[in-house]
Design a protein around this motif. Sequence first.
Motif, PDB file in Angstrom:
ATOM      1  N   UNK A   1       0.810  -1.214   0.000  1.00 36.34           N
ATOM      2  CA  UNK A   1       0.000   0.000   0.000  1.00 36.34           C
ATOM      3  C   UNK A   1       0.845   1.266   0.000  1.00 36.34           C
ATOM      4  N   UNK A   2       0.354   2.287  -0.701  1.00 31.51           N
ATOM      5  CA  UNK A   2       0.899   3.625  -0.553  1.00 31.51           C
ATOM      6  C   UNK A   2       0.263   4.260   0.684  1.00 31.51           C
ATOM      7  N   UNK A   3       0.779   5.394   1.106  1.00 32.28           N
ATOM      8  CA  UNK A   3       0.171   6.067   2.248  1.00 32.28           C
ATOM      9  C   UNK A   3      -1.274   6.500   1.955  1.00 32.28           C
ATOM     10  N   UNK A   4      -1.579   6.990   0.734  1.00 29.01           N
ATOM     11  CA  UNK A   4      -3.005   7.256   0.433  1.00 29.01           C
ATOM     12  C   UNK A   4      -3.862   5.986   0.464  1.00 29.01           C
ATOM     13  N   UNK A   5      -3.276   4.848   0.098  1.00 27.08           N
ATOM     14  CA  UNK A   5      -4.022   3.590   0.194  1.00 27.08           C
ATOM     15  C   UNK A   5      -4.373   3.289   1.651  1.00 27.08           C
ATOM     16  N   UNK A   6      -3.445   3.534   2.562  1.00 25.07           N
ATOM     17  CA  UNK A   6      -3.731   3.311   3.985  1.00 25.07           C
ATOM     18  C   UNK A   6      -4.894   4.195   4.427  1.00 25.07           C
ATOM     19  N   UNK A   7      -4.902   5.448   3.958  1.00 26.49           N
ATOM     20  CA  UNK A   7      -6.020   6.342   4.293  1.00 26.49           C
ATOM     21  C   UNK A   7      -7.334   5.777   3.750  1.00 26.49           C
ATOM     22  N   UNK A   8      -7.294   5.248   2.528  1.00 27.25           N
ATOM     23  CA  UNK A   8      -8.500   4.683   1.913  1.00 27.25           C
ATOM     24  C   UNK A   8      -9.001   3.480   2.723  1.00 27.25           C
ATOM     25  N   UNK A   9      -8.074   2.604   3.127  1.00 27.61           N
ATOM     26  CA  UNK A   9      -8.456   1.433   3.921  1.00 27.61           C
ATOM     27  C   UNK A   9      -8.984   1.868   5.285  1.00 27.61           C
ATOM     28  N   UNK A  10      -8.418   2.925   5.844  1.00 22.73           N
ATOM     29  CA  UNK A  10      -8.913   3.437   7.122  1.00 22.73           C
ATOM     30  C   UNK A  10     -10.375   3.868   7.003  1.00 22.73           C
ATOM     31  N   UNK A  11     -10.718   4.516   5.897  1.00 23.37           N
ATOM     32  CA  UNK A  11     -12.123   4.925   5.701  1.00 23.37           C
ATOM     33  C   UNK A  11     -13.019   3.696   5.531  1.00 23.37           C
ATOM     34  N   UNK A  12     -12.487   2.671   4.881  1.00 18.01           N
ATOM     35  CA  UNK A  12     -13.261   1.439   4.714  1.00 18.01           C
ATOM     36  C   UNK A  12     -13.502   0.765   6.061  1.00 18.01           C
ATOM     37  N   UNK A  13     -12.474   0.702   6.889  1.00 16.57           N
ATOM     38  CA  UNK A  13     -12.632   0.111   8.226  1.00 16.57           C
ATOM     39  C   UNK A  13     -13.685   0.881   9.014  1.00 16.57           C
ATOM     40  N   UNK A  14     -13.644   2.206   8.923  1.00 13.60           N
ATOM     41  CA  UNK A  14     -14.629   3.019   9.640  1.00 13.60           C
ATOM     42  C   UNK A  14     -16.044   2.708   9.168  1.00 13.60           C
ATOM     43  N   UNK A  15     -16.215   2.523   7.853  1.00 19.05           N
ATOM     44  CA  UNK A  15     -17.547   2.212   7.324  1.00 19.05           C
ATOM     45  C   UNK A  15     -18.039   0.860   7.815  1.00 19.05           C
ATOM     46  N   UNK A  16     -17.138  -0.100   7.905  1.00 14.09           N
ATOM     47  CA  UNK A  16     -17.509  -1.428   8.411  1.00 14.09           C
ATOM     48  C   UNK A  16     -17.835  -1.364   9.890  1.00 14.09           C
ATOM     49  N   UNK A  17     -17.003  -0.637  10.654  1.00 15.34           N
ATOM     50  CA  UNK A  17     -17.224  -0.526  12.102  1.00 15.34           C
ATOM     51  C   UNK A  17     -18.546   0.179  12.413  1.00 15.34           C
ATOM     52  N   UNK A  18     -18.956   1.098  11.542  1.00 18.96           N
ATOM     53  CA  UNK A  18     -20.219   1.803  11.778  1.00 18.96           C
ATOM     54  C   UNK A  18     -21.393   0.836  11.780  1.00 18.96           C
ATOM     55  N   UNK A  19     -21.270  -0.253  10.990  1.00 16.70           N
ATOM     56  CA  UNK A  19     -22.342  -1.243  10.921  1.00 16.70           C
ATOM     57  C   UNK A  19     -22.122  -2.400  11.887  1.00 16.70           C
ATOM     58  N   UNK A  20     -20.868  -2.761  12.090  1.00 13.19           N
ATOM     59  CA  UNK A  20     -20.534  -3.959  12.880  1.00 13.19           C
ATOM     60  C   UNK A  20     -19.378  -3.609  13.815  1.00 13.19           C
ATOM     61  N   UNK A  21     -19.719  -3.030  14.941  1.00 14.33           N
ATOM     62  CA  UNK A  21     -18.695  -2.466  15.821  1.00 14.33           C
ATOM     63  C   UNK A  21     -17.722  -3.506  16.352  1.00 14.33           C
ATOM     64  N   UNK A  22     -18.184  -4.757  16.529  1.00 16.84           N
ATOM     65  CA  UNK A  22     -17.363  -5.745  17.212  1.00 16.84           C
ATOM     66  C   UNK A  22     -16.669  -6.731  16.277  1.00 16.84           C
ATOM     67  N   UNK A  23     -16.859  -6.596  14.977  1.00 15.46           N
ATOM     68  CA  UNK A  23     -16.235  -7.549  14.064  1.00 15.46           C
ATOM     69  C   UNK A  23     -14.714  -7.355  14.072  1.00 15.46           C
ATOM     70  N   UNK A  24     -13.974  -8.455  13.961  1.00 22.07           N
ATOM     71  CA  UNK A  24     -12.522  -8.359  13.795  1.00 22.07           C
ATOM     72  C   UNK A  24     -12.226  -7.966  12.356  1.00 22.07           C
ATOM     73  N   UNK A  25     -11.262  -7.066  12.175  1.00 22.19           N
ATOM     74  CA  UNK A  25     -10.859  -6.638  10.837  1.00 22.19           C
ATOM     75  C   UNK A  25      -9.392  -6.979  10.632  1.00 22.19           C
TER      76      UNK A  25
END
Length: 374
Positions: free
Chosen positions: A121-145
């Motif tokens: 990953x590039x550093x912008x890719x890490x930012x993109x994945x961070x936003x994806x994790x946030x979107x998943x956590x918003x729906x499923x707070x306790x899931x392991x990622x």
Amino acid sequence: MIGMRRTFDALAERVLAGGRATRDEARAVLGTSDDDLLDVVAAAARVRRRYFGNRVKLNYLVNLKSGRCPEDCGYCSQRLGAESGALSYTWLSPEQAADAASAGVTAGAKRVCLVASGRGPTDPDIDRVARTIAAIRERHADVEVCACLGLLGAGQATRLRDAGADAYNHNLNTAGERYADICTTHTYADRVSTVEQARSGGLSACSGLIAGMGESDDDLVEVAFALADLAPDSVPVNFLIPFDGTPMAGRWQLTPQRCLRILAMMRFVFPDVEVRLAGGREIHLRTLQPLALHIANAIFLGDYLTSEGQAGHADLDMISDNGFVVEAAGEPSLPTARAAAGMPVTTAGNMVAPPTNLVRLRRRGAGTDLPPNT
């Protein structure tokens, strides 16, 4: 046969007392005859039951970015120059990825694995994945990622942890001495370094192997003990899917019995670690998949990155029909002594089959392709 049964019973006793198989014992497991196979499975099953009971942890893959990889890993349908027919697409949006993750969590998945093709990953890719994790956590707070993004750069593991990732997957795949036989665009040392960076960055390390690439018993033992030195919390055991259009096309070297021996060897080396049935289990273990559940304590639910897996409802039926239960809320994945600090415990969803994953190819003997759900 009685003598061999006693040998493996003794090995199980020693492992249950806090030891693990030696290299010679690991080779002996791999070298057993078909007549002794059930004794090996039974001994490994004792170890699995001690640490994981009758629980099966479900993991679910989300393919964030597919194809067009600059690396030349010989086993991969997304490799540089591959003519496998795997779909190529750029990054899913966080909402698309969260939709895909919800399919697995609804079916009982405890961990969502976010995978992207590429060298790293590039550093912008890490930012993109961070936003994806946030979107998943918003729906499923306790899931392991778990993230699987390739080779990590300095500080990227810490950034992923701070973004809410729990684990990082990067497999060693094969023994160090033969790594150059399967890939020339990065090194075995690069892979080891990434696993070490994941751990030092506060992520649970997930690292495993691929069997069926022409390796010897010694190669399998070597990669197993190299993995043990890295102390991962989960070890996926993949069986080669010999995709057309790759250098390993047509390499059908595994039998169901061989796969069971490999899994048993890994259980004796990793008694209290999540040993996961991963890619290729359906086409290589075939009707012996239920026996493998007596050794491994986790599986991927549904499809893989670019290949069709067993239908989700069939996985769930196999688990329940064989007396196992899906790991649920309040049940830590690892024994207390090994549990990674801060690892969440997810709430299992309703036991229903998920829709198809994002991308699939026809697997050997499968029926009609289903359209990609992108």
